[in-house]
Design a protein around this motif. Structure first.
Motif: not given
Ligand code: MG
Ligand code: ADP
Length: 243
Positions: A44, A164-165
């Motif tokens: 991240s 991000d995910e």
């Molecule tokens: Mg992360």
């Protein structure tokens, strides 16, 4: 294809705690890069540095489309070119889905409202939720909300989309619909950097897979390189644990 994102010796610390230890990475226009690795490895932080949501060390350098990423006037240009989709959607709860998607083009690009609306409706159709335009985010499922977030990011016509995910907060039955939208997008030539735990997606869609651990890129290569013939023991043990 030219280089769209260039990252040189990216170092980042939180206080005295070093999180990224010198990342070098070039991303080409049109490339789809998936970033995998254990929790806490700096994935991240890496993508948040690209649009300077996180600051980084002065000796590091990032450019996006030739623009240096640094605090100051040029940062708005970088952010207009970099769309971001988060795990937690981050939609405006008090605005309809349509308004959520129209907002940035009107505010940031001075788009005419009628034009912004037509485009927003078109994008909502592309992500398969045209009929939800007048609802509020809270009335939608998680999968639908994440598709709105993708449409909202696309509304700015970014040069690159960072994810991000994007499916980590979703109920399992909704993961597929979001991954399908992302697969379709990848096929249109948009540059994408995707932090994900969805190894099937990475294998199928990525041009390049990057494995991070401990704030470093341990190895990178084609999906076949990383998933079938990983060179490093750390990659192998990570994949054994998640596959
Ligand atoms: Mg992360
Ligand atoms: P990942 O996305 O791979 O799980 P992160 O980039 O979120 O990893 O975090 C990398 C490391 O930095 C972790 O050890 C995390 O605890 C630490 N970290 C992340 N954000 C902060 C913060 N705001 N302050 C202090 N430490 C942080």
């Amino acid at each position: 294809m030219g280089t769209l994102i260039s990252i040189r010796d990216l170092r980042k610390s939180y206080g005295t705690f070093a999180v990224l230890h010198g990342i070098d990475l070039d991303i080409a226009e049109g490339e789809v890069v998936c970033v995998i690795g254990p929790s806490g490895s700096g994935k991240s932080t890496l993508i948040r540095c690209i649009n300077h949501l996180e600051g980084f060390s002065a000796e590091s350098a990032i450019t996006v489309d030739g623009i240096k990423v640094q605090p100051g006037a040029a940062l708005a240009r970088v952010r207009a070119e970099v769309g971001m989709v988060f795990q937690s959607f981050n939609l405006f709860p008090h605005m309809t889905v349509l308004r959520n998607v129209m907002l940035a083009p009107i505010r940031v690009r001075n788009a005419a409202p009628a034009e912004a609306e037509a485009k927003a409706r078109d994008l909502l159709a592309r992500v398969g939720i045209a009929e939800q335009a007048e609802k509020y985010p809270g009335q939608l499922s998680g999968g639908q909300q994440q598709r709105v977030a993708i449409a909202r990011a696309l509304a700015m016509e970014p040069k690159v989309l960072l994810f991000d995910e994007p499916t980590s907060a979703l109920d399992p039955e909704m993961v597929g619909e979001v991954l399908d939208v992302m697969k379709k997008l990848a096929g249109t030539g948009v540059t994408m950097v995707v932090v994900t735990h969805e190894m099937g997606f990475a294998r199928q869609v990525a041009d390049r897979v990057i494995f991070m651990d401990g704030g470093r890129i341990v190895e990178s290569g084609t999906p076949a390189d990383i998933f079938d013939t990983p060179r490093h023991e750390r990659t192998r043990s990570f994949l054994r644990a998640v596959l």
